[in-house]
Design a protein around this motif. Structure first.
Motif, mmCIF file in Angstrom:
data_model
loop_
_atom_site.group_PDB
_atom_site.id
_atom_site.type_symbol
_atom_site.label_atom_id
_atom_site.label_comp_id
_atom_site.label_asym_id
_atom_site.label_seq_id
_atom_site.Cartn_x
_atom_site.Cartn_y
_atom_site.Cartn_z
ATOM 1 N N GLY A 10 0.814 -1.209 0.000
ATOM 2 C CA GLY A 10 0.000 0.000 0.000
ATOM 3 C C GLY A 10 0.847 1.258 0.000
ATOM 4 O O GLY A 10 0.605 2.191 -0.784
ATOM 5 N N ILE B 83 2.645 1.710 -3.441
ATOM 6 C CA ILE B 83 1.770 2.196 -4.511
ATOM 7 C C ILE B 83 1.565 3.701 -4.378
ATOM 8 O O ILE B 83 1.608 4.449 -5.362
ATOM 9 C CB ILE B 83 0.424 1.453 -4.483
ATOM 10 C CG1 ILE B 83 0.624 -0.005 -4.914
ATOM 11 C CG2 ILE B 83 -0.596 2.130 -5.410
ATOM 12 C CD1 ILE B 83 -0.604 -0.866 -4.724
ATOM 13 N N VAL C 42 -6.865 0.432 0.570
ATOM 14 C CA VAL C 42 -7.368 -0.929 0.750
ATOM 15 C C VAL C 42 -6.245 -1.857 1.214
ATOM 16 O O VAL C 42 -6.391 -2.603 2.196
ATOM 17 C CB VAL C 42 -7.999 -1.461 -0.553
ATOM 18 C CG1 VAL C 42 -8.303 -2.954 -0.431
ATOM 19 C CG2 VAL C 42 -9.275 -0.691 -0.880
ATOM 20 N N ALA C 43 -5.112 -1.827 0.504
ATOM 21 C CA ALA C 43 -3.998 -2.722 0.848
ATOM 22 C C ALA C 43 -3.444 -2.391 2.228
ATOM 23 O O ALA C 43 -3.239 -3.280 3.067
ATOM 24 C CB ALA C 43 -2.901 -2.622 -0.209
ATOM 25 N N ILE D 140 -6.453 1.914 -3.947
ATOM 26 C CA ILE D 140 -5.788 0.627 -3.737
ATOM 27 C C ILE D 140 -4.761 0.712 -2.609
ATOM 28 O O ILE D 140 -4.516 -0.261 -1.889
ATOM 29 C CB ILE D 140 -5.121 0.138 -5.057
ATOM 30 C CG1 ILE D 140 -4.662 -1.318 -4.882
ATOM 31 C CG2 ILE D 140 -3.965 1.038 -5.460
ATOM 32 C CD1 ILE D 140 -4.191 -1.941 -6.179
ATOM 33 N N THR D 141 -4.166 1.894 -2.434
ATOM 34 C CA THR D 141 -3.262 2.096 -1.301
ATOM 35 C C THR D 141 -4.003 1.947 0.011
ATOM 36 O O THR D 141 -3.560 1.240 0.925
ATOM 37 C CB THR D 141 -2.614 3.495 -1.379
ATOM 38 O OG1 THR D 141 -1.627 3.501 -2.395
ATOM 39 C CG2 THR D 141 -1.944 3.866 -0.056
ATOM 40 N N GLU E 185 -6.962 12.378 -7.715
ATOM 41 C CA GLU E 185 -7.379 11.413 -6.693
ATOM 42 C C GLU E 185 -8.322 12.119 -5.728
ATOM 43 O O GLU E 185 -7.885 12.953 -4.921
ATOM 44 C CB GLU E 185 -6.167 10.866 -5.925
ATOM 45 C CG GLU E 185 -5.250 9.965 -6.720
ATOM 46 C CD GLU E 185 -5.871 8.597 -7.003
ATOM 47 O OE1 GLU E 185 -6.964 8.315 -6.466
ATOM 48 O OE2 GLU E 185 -5.252 7.827 -7.756
#
Length: 468
Positions: free
Chosen positions: A425, A428, A448-449, A445-446, A438
């Motif tokens: 995360g 990324i 989430v991970a 995705i950052t 953004e």
């Protein structure tokens, strides 16, 4: 003040206080370096933009040899991780539980930063701020996370790298240095992707030397049976794993590091600057280069030369209390110091007063004084708000640690997966361009991970407290 006095008084007699001093000094230099170097102005279309003053102040680039202290963080981290893991194992603990303990102090303050930045970005988007501008601001605020990405990865690998150090000694960092050299050749002559491994190999090499420093200290103090056994074993040369602590060793490392740094950067192809400067053919820090490893060698020499006088000085109450105070919130200071820049810039823009004298002029240097002083006040306020999270985490670790002597394979894999998700995360986030729109400032995705990894580690820690 009473709590700090108590913490200072409870310091174990055998603690190497110099390690804590180095961590505190390093964070101070990082913060001051970033604040002094950052230039924020309006560009021609009228948008705020920021850049490094070093892109114009060519003559000051050798000063980065003083302000680039991230190698010191990894050296100190190697020492602290070796000490912590050795102590943990001596109490019957496992590497898996050690990783869970170690993750707490790193991840909780970072999670707070990411969640607050995402929430602030969402609010900014709701009032109509351009997503690209949101991303630019959040990218700047999260620049410190590139260091954390590498450090979390190195901590996660410690249960593997420490046994390698115990068996092969200095041969391990030597191999890593050779791999860094191969990566540099890839950057110079191709293929460029060959240098990707340097992001890990370079920091691992410095971290391994921290292991050797710890072994040198424990051997000199006769603190562990392991150390005495190693002394009797007579291991020497590349397979030795104790760093000599005497002044001749420090002087030799300083001279070797300085000569290598001059040859690589002044004579050779590497930049003189040890910080990122746009337009340079090579970057000494991202990823770490041979020149940065030469700087780390020089810094290690200075550290060894000052080791014993610094330890004597830190036996005094006042300096040691100051060091304890900084170390209690050291990660909070590091994580939030660029957010302080954003807050001050926002206030100046709202007041329609953002001084922008030409870089390097007397006016610019004069503006650096109130700029740094005001940022200090803002950062102190941020530390006052968020610092207790880090400080409480450290105290809770001490009370709640429970050695079980065993960990299941599933638990070990989950811990490894948690570390990997956190690193992924953060990685990324550092790879997505600053101009990428953004709405949350941070790539989804950052979040989430990272949150999946952090949540997994938190659940495992909670479950571990209830183990029989």
């Amino acid at each position: 003040m009473g709590r700090l006095r108590k913490l200072a008084e409870l310091t174990p007699p055998g603690r190497v206080r110099y390690v804590d001093l180095l961590r505190a000094l390093a964070i101070t230099l990082v913060v001051l370096g970033h604040w002094i170097d950052t230039v924020i102005v309006y560009d021609h279309p009228g948008h705020l933009t920021g850049y490094s003053a070093l892109s114009e102040l060519h003559g000051l680039r050798p000063l980065t040899w003083i302000f680039q202290v991230i190698p010191v963080f990894f050296l100190v981290g190697g020492f602290a991780n070796a000490a912590s893991l050795t102590s943990h194992r001596a109490r019957g603990g496992t590497a898996t539980e050690w990783l869970l303990d170690r993750s707490t102090r790193l991840i909780r303050p970072t999670t707070v930063l990411l969640v607050i930045l995402a929430a602030g970005s969402l609010l900014a988007r709701l009032i109509g701020v351009d997503p690209a501008e949101i991303r630019t601001a959040v990218s700047f605020a999260t620049l410190p996370l590139w260091f954390l990405t590498a450090y979390v990865a190195v901590v996660g690998l410690t249960p593997i790298m420490h046994p390698l150090h115990r068996r092969y000694g200095f041969a391990v960092p030597l191999v890593l240095v050779v791999l860094v050299a191969a990566g540099d050749l890839g950057r110079l002559f191709g293929p460029g992707p060959l240098s990707g491994g340097n992001f890990l190999f370079g920091w691992l090499a410095i971290h391994q030397i921290g292991f050797a420093w710890y072994d040198g200290v424990t051997t000199a103090a006769g603190a562990t049976d392991d150390a005495k056994a190693d002394l009797r074993s007579g291991r020497s040369g590349l397979f030795a794993h104790r760093l000599p602590l005497n002044r001749p060793a420090g002087a030799a490392l300083l001279i070797v590091g300085l000569v290598a740094l001059l040859l690589l950067s002044v004579v050779g192809p590497y930049p003189v600057s040890m910080l990122t400067v746009p337009g340079e053919r090579l970057d000494n820090t991202s990823p770490p280069s041979l020149a940065l490893l030469a700087l780390a060698t020089l810094q290690l020499g200075v550290i060894l030369l000052l080791y014993r006088p610094a330890e004597r000085w830190l036996r005094r109450q006042r300096p040691w209390r100051a060091v304890v105070a900084v170390n209690a919130v050291v990660l909070t200071i590091f994580l939030w110091h660029l957010s302080a820049v954003l807050l001050l810039t926002g206030a100046l823009v709202a007041a329609h007063w953002l001084p922008a004298p030409p870089v390097g002029t007397a006016s610019w240097w004069a503006w650096r004084v109130p700029w740094v002083l005001t940022l200090t006040v803002i950062l102190l306020a941020l530390v006052g708000i968020f610092g207790p999270i880090e400080a409480r985490t450290g105290r809770h670790e001490d009370r709640e640690r429970k050695e079980t002597g065993r960990s299941s394979a599933v638990r070990t894999m989950l811990v490894a997966g948690g570390y990997a998700a956190v690193v992924l995360g953060l990685l990324i986030n550092s790879m997505v361009r600053m101009s990428t729109p953004e709405p949350l400032g941070i790539p989804p995705i950052t979040l989430v991970a990272y949150l999946a990894g952090a949540g997994t580690l938190r659940l495992l820690r909670s479950a571990g407290r209830h183990l029989p």
